[in-house]
Design an enzyme around this catalytic site. Structure first.
Site, PDB file in Angstrom:
ATOM      1  N   GLU A 216      -6.926   0.899   0.528  1.00  0.00           N
ATOM      2  CA  GLU A 216      -7.412  -0.459   0.308  1.00  0.00           C
ATOM      3  C   GLU A 216      -8.834  -0.470  -0.241  1.00  0.00           C
ATOM      4  OE1 GLU A 216      -5.698  -3.039   0.400  1.00  0.00           O
ATOM      5  OE2 GLU A 216      -4.177  -2.979   1.973  1.00  0.00           O
TER       6      GLU A 216
ATOM      7  N   SER B 213      -3.441 -10.051   0.029  1.00  0.00           N
ATOM      8  CA  SER B 213      -4.871 -10.164  -0.234  1.00  0.00           C
ATOM      9  C   SER B 213      -5.332 -11.586   0.094  1.00  0.00           C
ATOM     10  CB  SER B 213      -5.175  -9.760  -1.671  1.00  0.00           C
ATOM     11  OG  SER B 213      -6.555  -9.587  -1.875  1.00  0.00           O
TER      12      SER B 213
ATOM     13  N   HIS C 105      -4.943  -1.222  -3.194  1.00  0.00           N
ATOM     14  CA  HIS C 105      -4.835  -2.631  -2.836  1.00  0.00           C
ATOM     15  C   HIS C 105      -3.881  -3.330  -3.805  1.00  0.00           C
ATOM     16  CE1 HIS C 105      -6.278  -6.378  -1.069  1.00  0.00           C
ATOM     17  NE2 HIS C 105      -6.478  -6.867  -2.288  1.00  0.00           N
TER      18      HIS C 105
END
Length: 508
Positions: free
Chosen positions: A314, A201, A406
């Site tokens: 995601e 990330s 995610h």
């Protein structure tokens, strides 16, 4: 062949700043809370990090240091757990080494945590380095400055650094940690000539920024980018305007540098839009003279092997930024009907605005980044390994009905699924077996990948994307434990989104 005997003195090392005492923990020796820079407080706030100070005697390295100021509840909910205490004095790193090793220097992996540049810490449970250390790798995790302490521009600070302006203090912290590794990792048995920087990330976005930064040249030799996003960097002029607005919020109409540095460190993280920071660095300083995306579009990133990928759901993270998935499709319907028609051709069989929005936002904001980097790597003749993570733990498949969220791949990469709640409460042997194989690939990349490599060995031989070859490893298929190689994965979608990403990828 017998393993070397583990001795208590293996947990005692001497580095440039002094002696350190770590802990023997099972098959690993762990050193926590090592300062890699001087505390960035007082006059050192919003400056490039200063070298760490030396100490007398033996310093205990048994406790994690405080993390940078942030939201405790937000980090516990979505950032990987409880980061512990907070302080502006946060520039410390942690090291896991195999307890049993021979004299040959070991590959080093330096982890940059995620959290949108506003939450997280290197000592969180999912990042425990024992699993990677058991595979013959030295794992280094770091803290860096977050929020406005890590990214800030204001006219009063312009001209302070004789080498040029700095706005990306968090990236400078990461660079300082990599410099520390170059100078000291040999004391822990590490090979300073084989350093992999990796992150997820915002950590993955940091890796891309380091690949684009002239200041990071030569500090690492390969890179792994997990779930980095295509959001553009913040322009320096916009950052300066935000800095002025923030100072005005605190009653400083014509702020001086001294007044800004007197503001309490804990006053920044609770700020909400439009005074909070977004999850992207600032372009236009000496860390990032050019926007990161421009550097990759031009093929001017540092020439090292790269692994890059993202997860199958995601879009799960986008709700935290207020993005309405169905609303994105409705916006296309009202403003760009031709674009919506083209997208429906690229996503045949997807029904409903919510599901179409989920897949389009996922691919535009995340999946396309792997395609962009792959083409940039091909342009400079460097290998790129692409992946798409789509495994969900057996007990979680109803909870994660749309695939891997995610950040869900992180405990698989570290082989910490058994430590990381809530999965640790119901993880199965099959889940653990899959996790071990994923971790094997990451360690194999750190050990073996070079600019001339064509494959990574593992459960399934993983080919690199070399010139004119577009291949993606599926780490999990339909949420199940399967490994598969796909040619030209989502190729038409990727080509479209690469073409429009500069104009259409933004936080609403």
């Amino acid at each position: 062949m017998e393993k070397p005997e583990v001795r208590s003195e293996d947990a005692l090392v001497e580095i440039a700043q002094g002696k350190l005492a770590g802990n023997l923990e099972g098959d690993a020796v762990v050193f926590r809370g090592i300062p890699f820079a001087a505390p960035p407080v007082g006059e050192r706030r919003w400056r490039a990090p200063f070298p760490p100070e030396a100490w007398e005697g033996v310093r205990s390295a048994s406790q994690f240091s405080p993390a940078c100021w942030q939201s405790l509840e937000y980090c516990k909910a979505v950032g990987g757990g409880d980061p512990g205490q907070f302080s502006e004095d946060c520039l410390y790193l942690n090291i896991w080494t195999p307890a049993c090793r021979d004299e040959k220097p070991l590959p080093v992996m330096v982890w940059l945590h995620g959290g949108g540049y506003t939450i997280g810490a290197g000592g969180l449970t999912p990042y425990d380095g024992a699993g990677l250390a058991s595979r013959g790798v030295i794992l280094v995790s770091i803290n860096y400055r977050l929020g406005h302490l890590g990214f800030f521009a204001h006219p009063a600070l312009e001209g302070e650094d004789p080498d040029g302006p700095v706005y990306n203090f968090a990236l400078m912290d990461q660079i300082a940690a990599l410099q520390w590794v170059q100078e000291n990792i040999h004391a822990f048995g590490g090979d300073a000539g084989n350093v992999t920087v990796f992150g997820e990330s915002a950590g993955g976005r940091s890796v891309l920024s380091l690949l684009a930064s002239p200041l990071a040249a030569g500090l690492f030799h390969k890179a792994i980018v997990q779930s980095a996003y295509t959001l553009p960097d913040v322009d320096r002029n916009k950052a300066l305007k935000k800095g002025i607005a923030l100072a005005r919020h605190f009653g400083l109409e014509k702020a001086t540098a001294e007044q800004l540095r007197e503001l309490p460190a804990e006053a920044f993280w609770p700020l909400e839009a439009p005074l909070n920071i977004g999850p992207a660095p600032i372009s236009g300083d000496r860390v990032l003279p050019q926007p990161m995306l421009d550097t990759f579009f031009a093929g001017k990133q540092h020439p090292v092997p790269v692994m890059i990928g993202s997860n199958s759901d995601e879009a799960s993270v986008l709700s935290y930024f207020g993005i309405d998935l169905a609303g994105q499709i409705d916006l296309l319907r009202r403003e760009k009907r031709f674009g919506l028609g083209l997208i429906k051709l690229l996503y045949p069989g997807v029904k409903g605005d919510v599901e179409l929005g989920r897949q389009v936002c996922r691919d535009m904001a995340f999946t396309t980044m792997g395609f962009v980097v792959m083409q940039a790597q091909q342009r400079i003749g460097q290998p790129c390994w692409r992946y798409y993570f789509d495994y969900v733990a057996e007990a979680e498949r109803e909870t994660y009905a749309n695939g891997a969220w995610h950040g869900n791949e992180v405990p698989y990469v570290f082989d910490t699924l058994h430590l990381t709640p809530p999965a640790s409460d119901y993880v199965t042997e099959d889940d653990l077996a899959f996790s071990a194989r994923v971790c094997d690939y990451w360690a194999e990349f750190a050990r073996k990948a070079t600019s001339s490599s064509g494959w990574l060995e593992g459960k399934l031989r993983w080919p690199a994307c070399t010139r004119r070859r577009d291949r993606t490893m599926l780490l999990g298929v339909n949420k199940r434990a399967k490994f598969s190689i796909i040619n030209r994965f989502m190729r038409l979608r990727m080509q479209l989104f690469k073409r429009v990403m500069r104009h259409h990828v933004k936080l609403m």
